[in-house]
Motif scaffolding. Structure first.
Motif, PDB file in Angstrom:
ATOM      1  N   ALA A 104      50.322  26.658  35.351  1.00 27.07           N
ATOM      2  CA  ALA A 104      48.987  26.573  35.957  1.00 27.07           C
ATOM      3  C   ALA A 104      48.077  25.658  35.138  1.00 27.07           C
ATOM      4  O   ALA A 104      47.346  24.820  35.689  1.00 27.07           O
ATOM      5  CB  ALA A 104      48.379  27.974  36.071  1.00 27.07           C
ATOM      6  N   VAL A 105      48.142  25.821  33.806  1.00 25.88           N
ATOM      7  CA  VAL A 105      47.335  24.950  32.942  1.00 25.88           C
ATOM      8  C   VAL A 105      47.786  23.494  33.084  1.00 25.88           C
ATOM      9  O   VAL A 105      46.967  22.573  33.138  1.00 25.88           O
ATOM     10  CB  VAL A 105      47.430  25.418  31.478  1.00 25.88           C
ATOM     11  CG1 VAL A 105      46.770  24.409  30.550  1.00 25.88           C
ATOM     12  CG2 VAL A 105      46.771  26.773  31.311  1.00 25.88           C
ATOM     13  N   ALA A 106      49.121  23.287  33.139  1.00 27.72           N
ATOM     14  CA  ALA A 106      49.627  21.929  33.318  1.00 27.72           C
ATOM     15  C   ALA A 106      49.154  21.334  34.635  1.00 27.72           C
ATOM     16  O   ALA A 106      48.806  20.149  34.714  1.00 27.72           O
ATOM     17  CB  ALA A 106      51.159  21.935  33.260  1.00 27.72           C
ATOM     18  N   LEU A 107      49.138  22.169  35.696  1.00 29.58           N
ATOM     19  CA  LEU A 107      48.660  21.699  36.990  1.00 29.58           C
ATOM     20  C   LEU A 107      47.189  21.310  36.924  1.00 29.58           C
ATOM     21  O   LEU A 107      46.787  20.246  37.406  1.00 29.58           O
ATOM     22  CB  LEU A 107      48.880  22.784  38.040  1.00 29.58           C
ATOM     23  CG  LEU A 107      48.373  22.482  39.459  1.00 29.58           C
ATOM     24  CD1 LEU A 107      49.076  21.259  40.031  1.00 29.58           C
ATOM     25  CD2 LEU A 107      48.556  23.679  40.369  1.00 29.58           C
ATOM     26  N   LEU A 108      46.375  22.187  36.299  1.00 28.34           N
ATOM     27  CA  LEU A 108      44.945  21.892  36.208  1.00 28.34           C
ATOM     28  C   LEU A 108      44.696  20.657  35.346  1.00 28.34           C
ATOM     29  O   LEU A 108      43.894  19.782  35.703  1.00 28.34           O
ATOM     30  CB  LEU A 108      44.203  23.098  35.630  1.00 28.34           C
ATOM     31  CG  LEU A 108      44.200  24.362  36.513  1.00 28.34           C
ATOM     32  CD1 LEU A 108      43.500  25.506  35.792  1.00 28.34           C
ATOM     33  CD2 LEU A 108      43.527  24.086  37.852  1.00 28.34           C
ATOM     34  N   LEU A 109      45.392  20.595  34.195  1.00 23.22           N
ATOM     35  CA  LEU A 109      45.216  19.424  33.340  1.00 23.22           C
ATOM     36  C   LEU A 109      45.698  18.155  34.025  1.00 23.22           C
ATOM     37  O   LEU A 109      45.079  17.085  33.908  1.00 23.22           O
ATOM     38  CB  LEU A 109      45.970  19.626  32.021  1.00 23.22           C
ATOM     39  CG  LEU A 109      45.400  20.664  31.051  1.00 23.22           C
ATOM     40  CD1 LEU A 109      46.292  20.799  29.828  1.00 23.22           C
ATOM     41  CD2 LEU A 109      43.985  20.297  30.632  1.00 23.22           C
ATOM     42  N   GLY A 110      46.843  18.262  34.739  1.00 20.08           N
ATOM     43  CA  GLY A 110      47.347  17.097  35.457  1.00 20.08           C
ATOM     44  C   GLY A 110      46.378  16.617  36.515  1.00 20.08           C
ATOM     45  O   GLY A 110      46.128  15.411  36.655  1.00 20.08           O
ATOM     46  N   LEU A 111      45.825  17.577  37.273  1.00 20.45           N
ATOM     47  CA  LEU A 111      44.848  17.193  38.301  1.00 20.45           C
ATOM     48  C   LEU A 111      43.617  16.565  37.668  1.00 20.45           C
ATOM     49  O   LEU A 111      43.106  15.538  38.144  1.00 20.45           O
ATOM     50  CB  LEU A 111      44.454  18.424  39.119  1.00 20.45           C
ATOM     51  CG  LEU A 111      45.506  18.952  40.102  1.00 20.45           C
ATOM     52  CD1 LEU A 111      45.042  20.250  40.732  1.00 20.45           C
ATOM     53  CD2 LEU A 111      45.806  17.926  41.181  1.00 20.45           C
ATOM     54  N   GLY A 112      43.126  17.184  36.566  1.00 24.78           N
ATOM     55  CA  GLY A 112      41.943  16.624  35.917  1.00 24.78           C
ATOM     56  C   GLY A 112      42.205  15.242  35.340  1.00 24.78           C
ATOM     57  O   GLY A 112      41.400  14.318  35.517  1.00 24.78           O
TER      58      GLY A 112
END
Length: 481
Positions: free
Chosen positions: A189-197
């Motif tokens: 989830a953190v990777a997804l959020l960081l990737g999106l950001g």
């Protein structure tokens, strides 16, 4: 058939980050969880084995209390051991006769075949044969453990076997697996959020640069490119675009100056030539021909024609440099080349009563260069010196060979070049403020420096005795055999 649109950069970046995180977590799970489970099972077996070995004195109380029945003593010790370890405890004699079993209901003393006992408690037979404690984890999930410890009581041999389900190990491993799964989910989830950001920020910056490039293409070079101060690749790209825009502005300014200057320089001699021809036509049509005036008009026309020819030659040289035409690289003997170039100015020297001296050492001076390019630079330097040298003042061309370089210096006794203008005069269509005879177009020195740099050399100017000294340095060459 409608073609599917390929995923955008944002989607690919996010998917790549998620795939990398998932692969990393999967590899971590495979390399950590199975060894952890094996380690916990092994430690449980070792704990059972050490507890059973430490409990052997309790079984040997049969010898200390001969009045009690051996089976009763063994049974009590087995139950105590079972309570302490939470395992099923059985005792066999040396004939694999089941003596005690803590798992009720169980008839004691019932004869069981050796094969059946070995199937149920294989470690018991191994311990009797090897006469030492043994233990191994058995089965898969949830897993079981079995240990066996030999005893020697009243001159008879027994073996205590323990069988335990490793539920605690399974629970512990399940807890670790759930915690790892939760951590993996949180990490993804953190990777997804960081990737999106990260992808959103990156694409926003790239989109800003794209919009600026489109505006520059539509509205011209005056559109300001947004400055990105971040020290990363996109920031470098932004600064590169800004630098490119600055260079294009300079080139556009040079082009405009070139067009304006070329138009002015062409218009002036052409207008003068047109006027001279009209006057000459009037003189030739007059009844009384004035030969002196006609000669003056012809001389003026010849002078303007010479200027046009020089401008055309400069523009041709400039176009060749801009086209990046490759120059030759070969050994060139500079002394004869300078003398040949100086001889082309004999008529002009005679007209202005000037002296031109070529001073060269006794030995030939060789350089690696393009012969035509060197001759062009020497002509430019001599022509420039003759413009600014006062009458009866000498112009000197000197050659010298140094370590690794060969130099040609052209010196004059003119007003010289101001220190703040010594780089400016090497720019295209830029001339110094010092007045001279028949000032040029501001192209000669620029062409000379570009030619010198294309030949891995250099062209510089310095003041000398109230005049100017231009020095052309070229890579030296050995004397060809």
């Amino acid at each position: 058939m409608r073609r599917l649109r390929p995923p955008g950069l944002r989607t690919r970046l996010v998917l790549a980050l998620l795939a990398t995180s998932a692969v990393t977590l999967g590899v971590a799970a495979l390399t950590l969880l199975p060894p952890l489970e094996r380690r916990l099972r092994k430690e449980e077996v070792e704990s059972l084995l050490s507890t059973t070995v430490a409990f052997r004195p309790a079984f040997q109380d049969v010898e200390a209390d001969p009045g009690r029945r051996p089976t009763s003593v063994l049974s009590g010790a087995a139950r105590s051991l079972a309570r302490r370890t939470g395992a099923r405890v059985v005792v066999f004699d040396d004939r694999l006769m089941l003596v005690v079993d803590t798992l009720p209901p169980r008839s004691l003393g019932r004869r069981v075949s050796a094969d059946q006992q070995l199937d149920r408690f294989p470690e018991a037979g191994v311990a009797l044969v090897k006469r030492r404690p043994v233990g191994e984890p058995r089965g898969g999930s949830p897993g079981e453990a079995e240990v066996a410890v030999p005893l020697h009581i009243s001159r008879r041999r027994y073996v205590v076997a323990l069988h335990k389900r490793l539920g605690d190990v399974t629970v512990a491993v399940d807890v670790v697996k759930r915690a790892f799964a939760s951590a993996a989910a949180a990490g993804l989830a953190v990777a997804l959020l960081l990737g999106l950001g990260l992808a959103t920020t990156l694409l926003r910056r790239l989109r800003r640069l794209r919009d600026s490039a489109l505006q520059v293409g539509q509205r011209g070079l005056d559109v300001a490119v947004p400055e990105d101060r971040r020290r990363d690749e996109v920031g470098d790209l932004s600064r590169a675009l800004g630098s490119m825009q600055t260079q294009l502005r300079q080139q556009e300014g040079a082009r405009r100056r070139f067009v304006a200057t070329a138009s002015h320089e062409l218009r002036t001699p052409l207008a003068s030539l047109h006027g001279v021809l009209e006057l000459l036509e009037d003189d030739l049509g007059a009844e009384a021909l004035d030969l002196d005036d006609a000669r003056q008009q012809v001389e003026r026309a010849r002078m303007q024609t010479r200027r046009l020819v020089a401008l055309a030659a400069d523009l041709l040289d400039l176009s060749r440099l801009d086209a990046d035409i490759e120059l030759r690289r070969e050994p060139v003997e500079l002394t004869e080349l300078c003398r040949a170039a100086a001889s082309e100015f004999d008529v002009r020297l005679a007209e202005r009563h000037l002296e031109l001296e070529v001073a060269a050492p006794d030995t030939p001076v060789w350089a690696i260069a393009d012969p035509g390019g060197v001759a062009r630079i020497v002509r430019i330097l001599i022509d420039n010196a003759l413009r600014f040298t006062p009458p009866a003042a000498p112009v000197r061309v000197s050659l010298v060979s140094r370590e690794g370089s060969a130099e040609i210096a052209v010196s004059d006794r003119g007003p010289g070049v101001r220190a703040e203008e010594r780089e400016l005069i090497f720019e295209r269509f830029r001339r110094g403020s010092t007045p001279g005879d028949a000032a040029g177009f501001g192209l000669g020195l620029a062409i000379g420096r570009e030619l010198a740099e294309r030949m891995n050399g250099g062209l510089d100017v310095a003041g000398e005795n109230g005049g100017a000294r231009f020095t052309l340095a070229l890579p030296a060459s050995d004397v060809p055999q």
